[in-house]
Write a protein that holds these residues in place. Structure first.
Motif, PDB file in Angstrom:
ATOM      1  N   LYS A   1      -6.501  15.499  -4.875  1.00  0.00           N
ATOM      2  CA  LYS A   1      -5.383  15.586  -5.587  1.00  0.00           C
ATOM      3  C   LYS A   1      -4.109  15.135  -4.863  1.00  0.00           C
ATOM      4  N   ASP A   2      -4.296  14.242  -4.111  1.00  0.00           N
ATOM      5  CA  ASP A   2      -3.200  13.990  -2.998  1.00  0.00           C
ATOM      6  C   ASP A   2      -2.744  12.726  -3.208  1.00  0.00           C
ATOM      7  N   LEU A   3      -2.254  12.072  -4.211  1.00  0.00           N
ATOM      8  CA  LEU A   3      -1.859  10.757  -4.296  1.00  0.00           C
ATOM      9  C   LEU A   3      -1.277   9.937  -3.084  1.00  0.00           C
ATOM     10  N   ARG A   4      -0.209  10.975  -2.549  1.00  0.00           N
ATOM     11  CA  ARG A   4       0.498  10.210  -1.334  1.00  0.00           C
ATOM     12  C   ARG A   4      -0.279  10.247  -0.247  1.00  0.00           C
ATOM     13  N   ALA A   5      -1.267  11.315   0.050  1.00  0.00           N
ATOM     14  CA  ALA A   5      -2.099  11.158   1.270  1.00  0.00           C
ATOM     15  C   ALA A   5      -3.162  10.176   1.137  1.00  0.00           C
ATOM     16  N   ASN A   6      -3.625   9.908   0.075  1.00  0.00           N
ATOM     17  CA  ASN A   6      -4.474   8.660  -0.174  1.00  0.00           C
ATOM     18  C   ASN A   6      -3.917   7.399   0.149  1.00  0.00           C
ATOM     19  N   LEU A   7      -2.779   7.188  -0.515  1.00  0.00           N
ATOM     20  CA  LEU A   7      -2.095   5.970  -0.459  1.00  0.00           C
ATOM     21  C   LEU A   7      -1.522   5.585   1.029  1.00  0.00           C
ATOM     22  N   VAL A   8      -1.116   6.631   1.796  1.00  0.00           N
ATOM     23  CA  VAL A   8      -0.673   6.634   3.212  1.00  0.00           C
ATOM     24  C   VAL A   8      -1.872   6.265   3.817  1.00  0.00           C
ATOM     25  N   ASN A   9      -3.003   6.737   3.777  1.00  0.00           N
ATOM     26  CA  ASN A   9      -3.997   6.395   4.560  1.00  0.00           C
ATOM     27  C   ASN A   9      -4.708   5.123   4.248  1.00  0.00           C
ATOM     28  N   LEU A  10      -4.387   4.642   2.964  1.00  0.00           N
ATOM     29  CA  LEU A  10      -4.721   3.394   2.614  1.00  0.00           C
ATOM     30  C   LEU A  10      -3.938   2.314   3.259  1.00  0.00           C
ATOM     31  N   CYS A  11      -2.730   2.278   3.331  1.00  0.00           N
ATOM     32  CA  CYS A  11      -1.660   1.176   4.097  1.00  0.00           C
ATOM     33  C   CYS A  11      -2.003   1.407   5.468  1.00  0.00           C
ATOM     34  N   ALA A  12      -2.256   2.641   6.084  1.00  0.00           N
ATOM     35  CA  ALA A  12      -2.571   2.671   7.497  1.00  0.00           C
ATOM     36  C   ALA A  12      -3.867   1.796   7.813  1.00  0.00           C
ATOM     37  N   SER A  13      -4.848   2.061   7.166  1.00  0.00           N
ATOM     38  CA  SER A  13      -6.131   1.487   7.352  1.00  0.00           C
ATOM     39  C   SER A  13      -5.817  -0.206   6.953  1.00  0.00           C
ATOM     40  N   MET A  14      -5.288  -0.655   5.925  1.00  0.00           N
ATOM     41  CA  MET A  14      -5.037  -2.027   5.525  1.00  0.00           C
ATOM     42  C   MET A  14      -4.141  -2.790   6.733  1.00  0.00           C
ATOM     43  N   ALA A  15      -3.145  -1.916   7.417  1.00  0.00           N
ATOM     44  CA  ALA A  15      -2.232  -2.505   8.268  1.00  0.00           C
ATOM     45  C   ALA A  15      -2.968  -2.934   9.622  1.00  0.00           C
ATOM     46  N   GLN A  16      -4.069  -2.303   9.507  1.00  0.00           N
ATOM     47  CA  GLN A  16      -5.159  -2.737  10.766  1.00  0.00           C
ATOM     48  C   GLN A  16      -5.702  -3.926  10.639  1.00  0.00           C
ATOM     49  N   THR A  17      -5.831  -4.498   9.513  1.00  0.00           N
ATOM     50  CA  THR A  17      -6.451  -5.708   9.426  1.00  0.00           C
ATOM     51  C   THR A  17      -5.626  -6.788   9.217  1.00  0.00           C
ATOM     52  N   CYS A  18      -4.485  -6.862   9.123  1.00  0.00           N
ATOM     53  CA  CYS A  18      -3.581  -8.051   8.764  1.00  0.00           C
ATOM     54  C   CYS A  18      -2.271  -7.768   9.494  1.00  0.00           C
ATOM     55  N   ASP A  19      -1.260  -8.563   9.321  1.00  0.00           N
ATOM     56  CA  ASP A  19       0.277  -8.831   9.858  1.00  0.00           C
ATOM     57  C   ASP A  19       1.030  -8.385   8.890  1.00  0.00           C
ATOM     58  N   VAL A  20       0.676  -8.066   7.789  1.00  0.00           N
ATOM     59  CA  VAL A  20       1.623  -7.626   6.582  1.00  0.00           C
ATOM     60  C   VAL A  20       2.153  -6.011   6.919  1.00  0.00           C
ATOM     61  N   LYS A  21       3.288  -5.742   6.855  1.00  0.00           N
ATOM     62  CA  LYS A  21       4.032  -4.478   7.028  1.00  0.00           C
ATOM     63  C   LYS A  21       4.095  -3.659   5.817  1.00  0.00           C
ATOM     64  N   PHE A  22       3.348  -2.776   5.674  1.00  0.00           N
ATOM     65  CA  PHE A  22       3.500  -1.811   4.260  1.00  0.00           C
ATOM     66  C   PHE A  22       4.386  -0.636   4.450  1.00  0.00           C
ATOM     67  N   ARG A  23       5.309  -0.409   3.354  1.00  0.00           N
ATOM     68  CA  ARG A  23       6.173   0.652   3.423  1.00  0.00           C
ATOM     69  C   ARG A  23       5.814   1.484   2.065  1.00  0.00           C
ATOM     70  N   ILE A  24       5.636   2.728   2.209  1.00  0.00           N
ATOM     71  CA  ILE A  24       5.690   3.411   1.099  1.00  0.00           C
ATOM     72  C   ILE A  24       6.657   4.424   0.867  1.00  0.00           C
ATOM     73  N   SER A  25       7.182   4.515  -0.434  1.00  0.00           N
ATOM     74  CA  SER A  25       8.443   5.562  -0.581  1.00  0.00           C
ATOM     75  C   SER A  25       7.944   6.526  -1.783  1.00  0.00           C
ATOM     76  N   MET A  26       7.871   7.938  -1.485  1.00  0.00           N
ATOM     77  CA  MET A  26       7.803   8.741  -2.691  1.00  0.00           C
ATOM     78  C   MET A  26       8.274  10.122  -2.515  1.00  0.00           C
TER      79      MET A  26
END
Length: 272
Positions: free
Chosen positions: A127-152
């Motif tokens: 039950k930690d939505l922020r941590a889950n999405l931060v990990n998601l962005c970090a893993s996806m950033a490894q596979t592409c050139d898109v920059k991900f920013r998350i604000s919460m």
């Protein structure tokens, strides 16, 4: 029989007929009203069944595409690296190639972990939505050139979300970012998560925005699935899945996009 009796009998007959027709009219309009309600319900259920069948077909198509993608990843990266690693170790002077083989094996292990994480992240049920999405962005950033920013904001209240809510919200954001990578030609994607402000209804608001190419979208003409279109006319299947996931958890879903103007996905989960 005198005239008075005759008039009274005629009045009784007329009253009986009037009563009969009043009752008949009431019953007729009641039956008509019920029939209209049943027809409306039938048409809605028929449309819902049609949408469900379409969604099922799109889901199956998405699953097949995902299987094909994973198969390509396994064949084109991991399998090729392992074959080359075996070739190195089969050489007579294999000792000289051990460092390179170890590096390849480490890369293959990392690739397998990334594929496994994308399929079923180990921490997704926490039950930690922020941590889950931060990990998601970090893993996806490894596979592409898109920059991900998350604000919460730190004080964002997500305590009213259950594990099923968090799982589906996670998958919606994941699908949104996947669409950004695959179709948007974007340089940056921003995920904003916050609670209500001022006069907004209480709950959790999630916005996923990108600076990509956008696509044709006409909310006024939206009926079922047909008006979600990418540039070029193909249906935007990913949006269907996101919308259905929102419906499953009682959340609201909307899209704002136009060619050349990027896309914003908005999700609102009401506080119970």
């Amino acid at each position: 029989m005198n005239l008075t009796q005759t008039v009274e009998e005629l009045e009784d007959i007329i009253r009986n007929y009037i009563t009969y027709f009043i009752v008949f009219d009431i019953l007729f309009f009641a039956v008509l009203f019920v029939s209209v309600l049943l027809l409306i319900r039938f048409l809605k259920s028929k449309k819902s069944l049609k949408d469900s069948n379409e969604y099922l077909l799109f889901t199956i198509k998405g699953q097949e595409e995902e299987r094909a993608r994973i198969a390509r990843e396994l064949h084109d990266t991991i399998a090729q690296d392992l074959r080359y690693c075996r070739t190195l170790l089969e050489k007579k002077n294999c000792a000289e190639h051990i460092p390179e083989a170890v590096q390849l094996l480490g890369k293959s292990l990392s690739d397998v972990r990334l594929i496994s994480y994308n399929l079923s992240p180990a921490d997704i049920t926490k039950k930690d939505l922020r941590a889950n999405l931060v990990n998601l962005c970090a893993s996806m950033a490894q596979t592409c050139d898109v920059k991900f920013r998350i604000s919460m904001p730190d004080d964002t209240d997500t305590s009213f979300l259950n594990e099923n809510d968090i799982l589906n919200l996670y998958r919606i954001v994941q699908e949104s970012l996947t669409n950004v990578i695959k179709h948007a030609n974007a340089g940056e994607a921003v995920i904003l998560i916050r609670n209500s402000s001022e006069n907004e209804e209480k709950g959790l608001y999630i916005f996923i925005s990108d600076d990509g190419c956008g696509f044709d979208y006409d909310a006024e003409q939206y009926e079922g699935f047909s008006s979600y279109k990418r540039i070029g006319g193909a249906k935007h299947f990913g949006l269907i899945g996101m919308k259905k996931r929102c419906q499953l958890i009682g959340a609201e879903f909307s899209v704002s996009s136009a060619p050349g103007e990027g896309t914003q996905i908005s999700i609102f989960k009401r506080m119970n």
